[in-house]
Design a protein around this motif. Structure first.
Motif, PDB file in Angstrom:
ATOM      1  N   PHE A  26       1.142  -0.680  -0.210  1.00  0.00           N
ATOM      2  CA  PHE A  26       0.500  -0.120  -0.218  1.00  0.00           C
ATOM      3  C   PHE A  26       0.691   1.242  -0.093  1.00  0.00           C
ATOM      4  CE2 PHE A  26      -3.454  -2.922   1.601  1.00  0.00           C
ATOM      5  CZ  PHE A  26      -4.402  -2.378   0.512  1.00  0.00           C
ATOM      6  N   ASP A  27       0.493   2.350  -1.314  1.00  0.00           N
ATOM      7  CA  ASP A  27       1.115   3.439  -0.922  1.00  0.00           C
ATOM      8  C   ASP A  27       0.051   4.564  -0.256  1.00  0.00           C
ATOM      9  OD1 ASP A  27       2.527   5.905  -1.346  1.00  0.00           O
ATOM     10  OD2 ASP A  27       2.200   5.805  -3.711  1.00  0.00           O
ATOM     11  N   MET A  28       0.913   5.178   0.944  1.00  0.00           N
ATOM     12  CA  MET A  28       0.005   5.806   1.938  1.00  0.00           C
ATOM     13  C   MET A  28       1.252   7.418   1.877  1.00  0.00           C
ATOM     14  SD  MET A  28      -2.090   4.758   3.290  1.00  0.00           S
ATOM     15  CE  MET A  28      -2.069   5.751   4.892  1.00  0.00           C
ATOM     16  N   SER A  29       1.998   7.870   1.058  1.00  0.00           N
ATOM     17  CA  SER A  29       3.322   8.534   0.622  1.00  0.00           C
ATOM     18  C   SER A  29       2.186   9.819   0.547  1.00  0.00           C
ATOM     19  CB  SER A  29       3.894   8.868  -0.675  1.00  0.00           C
ATOM     20  OG  SER A  29       2.695   8.662  -1.660  1.00  0.00           O
ATOM     21  N   ARG A  30       1.092   9.806   0.203  1.00  0.00           N
ATOM     22  CA  ARG A  30       0.205  10.972  -0.441  1.00  0.00           C
ATOM     23  C   ARG A  30       0.082  11.529   1.492  1.00  0.00           C
ATOM     24  NH1 ARG A  30      -4.906  11.304  -1.021  1.00  0.00           N
ATOM     25  NH2 ARG A  30      -5.313   9.378  -2.296  1.00  0.00           N
ATOM     26  N   GLN A  31      -0.403  10.416   1.860  1.00  0.00           N
ATOM     27  CA  GLN A  31      -0.743  10.581   3.399  1.00  0.00           C
ATOM     28  C   GLN A  31       0.172  10.790   4.719  1.00  0.00           C
ATOM     29  OE1 GLN A  31      -2.002   8.166   1.422  1.00  0.00           O
ATOM     30  NE2 GLN A  31      -3.743   7.601   1.428  1.00  0.00           N
ATOM     31  N   GLN A  32       1.132  10.508   4.467  1.00  0.00           N
ATOM     32  CA  GLN A  32       2.390  10.554   4.777  1.00  0.00           C
ATOM     33  C   GLN A  32       2.943  12.188   4.579  1.00  0.00           C
ATOM     34  OE1 GLN A  32       3.866   7.541   2.984  1.00  0.00           O
ATOM     35  NE2 GLN A  32       4.078   6.057   5.372  1.00  0.00           N
ATOM     36  N   GLU A  33       3.138  12.442   3.546  1.00  0.00           N
ATOM     37  CA  GLU A  33       3.753  13.306   3.677  1.00  0.00           C
ATOM     38  C   GLU A  33       2.677  15.259   4.014  1.00  0.00           C
ATOM     39  OE1 GLU A  33       6.465  14.866   2.757  1.00  0.00           O
ATOM     40  OE2 GLU A  33       7.368  12.713   2.493  1.00  0.00           O
ATOM     41  N   ARG A  34       1.474  14.905   4.059  1.00  0.00           N
ATOM     42  CA  ARG A  34       0.457  16.078   4.620  1.00  0.00           C
ATOM     43  C   ARG A  34       0.771  16.002   5.998  1.00  0.00           C
ATOM     44  NH1 ARG A  34      -6.032  16.830   2.690  1.00  0.00           N
ATOM     45  NH2 ARG A  34      -5.982  18.655   3.914  1.00  0.00           N
ATOM     46  N   PHE A  35       1.332  15.120   6.001  1.00  0.00           N
ATOM     47  CA  PHE A  35       1.052  14.770   7.782  1.00  0.00           C
ATOM     48  C   PHE A  35       2.543  15.124   8.420  1.00  0.00           C
ATOM     49  CE2 PHE A  35       3.347  11.526  11.212  1.00  0.00           C
ATOM     50  CZ  PHE A  35       2.540  12.337  12.420  1.00  0.00           C
ATOM     51  N   ILE A  58       7.077   3.399   9.440  1.00  0.00           N
ATOM     52  CA  ILE A  58       8.640   3.753  10.217  1.00  0.00           C
ATOM     53  C   ILE A  58       9.989   3.534   9.465  1.00  0.00           C
ATOM     54  CG2 ILE A  58       9.861   3.267  11.901  1.00  0.00           C
ATOM     55  CD1 ILE A  58       8.217   1.756  13.192  1.00  0.00           C
ATOM     56  N   ARG A  59       9.582   2.787   8.395  1.00  0.00           N
ATOM     57  CA  ARG A  59      10.079   2.464   7.384  1.00  0.00           C
ATOM     58  C   ARG A  59       9.956   4.019   6.158  1.00  0.00           C
ATOM     59  NH1 ARG A  59      10.746  -2.138   2.618  1.00  0.00           N
ATOM     60  NH2 ARG A  59       9.012  -1.158   2.245  1.00  0.00           N
ATOM     61  N   TYR A  60       9.593   4.710   5.703  1.00  0.00           N
ATOM     62  CA  TYR A  60       9.296   5.381   4.841  1.00  0.00           C
ATOM     63  C   TYR A  60       9.681   7.057   5.838  1.00  0.00           C
ATOM     64  CZ  TYR A  60       6.697   9.302   2.527  1.00  0.00           C
ATOM     65  OH  TYR A  60       6.783  10.185   0.986  1.00  0.00           O
ATOM     66  N   PHE A  61       9.204   7.680   7.556  1.00  0.00           N
ATOM     67  CA  PHE A  61       9.568   8.536   7.757  1.00  0.00           C
ATOM     68  C   PHE A  61      10.656   8.661   8.574  1.00  0.00           C
ATOM     69  CE2 PHE A  61       4.878   7.901   9.534  1.00  0.00           C
ATOM     70  CZ  PHE A  61       4.534   8.850   8.785  1.00  0.00           C
ATOM     71  N   SER A  62      11.479   7.135   8.624  1.00  0.00           N
ATOM     72  CA  SER A  62      13.230   6.940   8.484  1.00  0.00           C
ATOM     73  C   SER A  62      13.608   7.394   7.859  1.00  0.00           C
ATOM     74  CB  SER A  62      13.275   5.362   9.330  1.00  0.00           C
ATOM     75  OG  SER A  62      12.374   5.120  10.220  1.00  0.00           O
ATOM     76  N   ARG A  63      13.406   6.953   6.213  1.00  0.00           N
ATOM     77  CA  ARG A  63      14.250   7.187   4.561  1.00  0.00           C
ATOM     78  C   ARG A  63      13.935   8.848   4.787  1.00  0.00           C
ATOM     79  NH1 ARG A  63      12.743   1.938   1.482  1.00  0.00           N
ATOM     80  NH2 ARG A  63      14.430   0.768   1.814  1.00  0.00           N
ATOM     81  N   ARG A  64      12.883   8.969   5.146  1.00  0.00           N
ATOM     82  CA  ARG A  64      12.613  10.663   4.509  1.00  0.00           C
ATOM     83  C   ARG A  64      13.980  11.690   5.841  1.00  0.00           C
ATOM     84  NH1 ARG A  64      11.231  14.244   3.290  1.00  0.00           N
ATOM     85  NH2 ARG A  64       9.093  15.058   3.545  1.00  0.00           N
ATOM     86  N   GLY A  65      14.048  10.664   6.703  1.00  0.00           N
ATOM     87  CA  GLY A  65      14.928  11.280   7.294  1.00  0.00           C
ATOM     88  C   GLY A  65      14.307  11.982   8.817  1.00  0.00           C
ATOM     89  N   TYR A  66      12.955  11.168   9.677  1.00  0.00           N
ATOM     90  CA  TYR A  66      12.624  11.545  10.633  1.00  0.00           C
ATOM     91  C   TYR A  66      12.662  10.853  11.670  1.00  0.00           C
ATOM     92  CZ  TYR A  66      10.134  15.300   8.013  1.00  0.00           C
ATOM     93  OH  TYR A  66       9.434  16.214   7.309  1.00  0.00           O
ATOM     94  N   ARG A  67      12.960  10.781  12.870  1.00  0.00           N
ATOM     95  CA  ARG A  67      13.128   9.600  14.057  1.00  0.00           C
ATOM     96  C   ARG A  67      11.559   9.927  14.802  1.00  0.00           C
ATOM     97  NH1 ARG A  67      15.022  11.238  18.959  1.00  0.00           N
ATOM     98  NH2 ARG A  67      14.007  13.674  18.530  1.00  0.00           N
ATOM     99  N   THR A  68      11.433   8.008  14.458  1.00  0.00           N
ATOM    100  CA  THR A  68      10.123   7.625  14.649  1.00  0.00           C
ATOM    101  C   THR A  68      10.453   6.361  15.498  1.00  0.00           C
ATOM    102  OG1 THR A  68       9.622   8.379  12.184  1.00  0.00           O
ATOM    103  CG2 THR A  68       7.954   6.307  13.003  1.00  0.00           C
ATOM    104  N   ILE A  69       9.862   6.312  16.433  1.00  0.00           N
ATOM    105  CA  ILE A  69       9.345   5.266  17.856  1.00  0.00           C
ATOM    106  C   ILE A  69       8.526   4.510  17.021  1.00  0.00           C
ATOM    107  CG2 ILE A  69       9.449   3.958  19.613  1.00  0.00           C
ATOM    108  CD1 ILE A  69      11.764   5.926  19.362  1.00  0.00           C
ATOM    109  N   GLY A  70       8.191   3.413  16.737  1.00  0.00           N
ATOM    110  CA  GLY A  70       7.104   1.817  16.635  1.00  0.00           C
ATOM    111  C   GLY A  70       6.386   1.508  17.890  1.00  0.00           C
ATOM    112  N   MET A  71       5.230   1.819  17.894  1.00  0.00           N
ATOM    113  CA  MET A  71       4.458   1.229  19.070  1.00  0.00           C
ATOM    114  C   MET A  71       3.773   0.168  18.225  1.00  0.00           C
ATOM    115  SD  MET A  71       2.645   2.102  22.562  1.00  0.00           S
ATOM    116  CE  MET A  71       1.077   1.869  21.688  1.00  0.00           C
ATOM    117  N   ASP A  72       3.310  -1.032  18.889  1.00  0.00           N
ATOM    118  CA  ASP A  72       2.512  -2.302  19.012  1.00  0.00           C
ATOM    119  C   ASP A  72       1.871  -2.653  19.989  1.00  0.00           C
ATOM    120  OD1 ASP A  72       0.815  -2.350  15.995  1.00  0.00           O
ATOM    121  OD2 ASP A  72       0.528  -3.831  17.372  1.00  0.00           O
TER     122      ASP A  72
END
Length: 212
Positions: A26-35, A58-72
């Motif tokens: 699934f490509d969520m890049s449009r929503q991710q960039e708006r966020f 997490i992978r998307y945000f990390s590749r964009r240079g954002y530190r990201t913590i994942g929780m589940d």
């Protein structure tokens, strides 16, 4: 852990590998960039992927240079995330009781996770999101459009997933009551299908924690 959460998490654990394969398509890049564009200026805090599943976002945000913590809450999905995003910081916890200090995240991305919380407990989860966000911090929620609450069952996999469905006005009312300003709500139709064959409709909500 009540039945709705316990059975849903068990089902995700049973199907973690299969679910992960589907999610990465699934490509969520449009929503991710708006966020990302709505994050507060000059922040230093990381992002929180709340209900990160197998780590796609997490992978998307990390590749964009954002530190990201994942929780589940699903250990099976977290294992899939560890396999796919080896550098990710991952935490197993419940969004109704976040194990983080106040005001430690600049943004919360909750894609298709809040919808597993029973509606009578939704205020707890939203309050926790507000607690750990910095003033002005960004929030993204993706929930399924519909009414009430129900179980989705797949007999061939012996799985049951609990869902809380929302109308746009209902979702906005709950988010505003928790101390957020809603910037936008976008309704979208997915290529995936409901159990009755109808297309899944999503509500994507973009909000900001009110500044003190």
């Amino acid at each position: 852990m009540e039945e709705t959460t316990a059975r849903t998490i068990q089902s995700y654990n049973q199907t973690a590998a299969l679910y992960a394969e589907g999610q990465y398509g699934f490509d969520m890049s449009r929503q991710q960039e708006r966020f990302l564009q709505a994050l507060p200026p000059g922040y230093r805090e990381p992002l929180l992927d709340l209900g990160c599943g197998p780590g796609r976002d997490i992978r998307y945000f990390s590749r964009r240079g954002y530190r990201t913590i994942g929780m589940d809450l699903s250990s099976g999905l977290l294992e899939e995330a560890r396999r796919r995003v080896k550098s990710a910081g991952l935490v197993r916890a419940d969004m109704r009781s976040l194990p983080f200090a106040p005001a430690c995240f600049a943004g919360i991305w909750a894609c298709a996770s809040f919808l597993h919380i029973p509606k009578n407990q939704a205020p707890w989860a939203l309050a926790e999101m507000g607690r750990v966000l910095v003033p002005g911090g960004g929030l993204f929620l993706a929930v399924k459009h519909g009414f009430n609450e129900s179980w989705t069952e797949k007999s061939e996999q012996d799985t049951r997933f609990f869902f809380a469905y929302y109308q746009p006005g209902e979702l906005q009312e709950r988010v505003v009551a928790a101390g957020f300003e809603v910037n936008a709500m976008v309704e979208e139709t997915s290529t995936t299908k409901n159990s009755d064959g109808s297309p899944v409709r999503w509500i994507n909500l973009y909000a900001r924690k009110k500044a003190v």
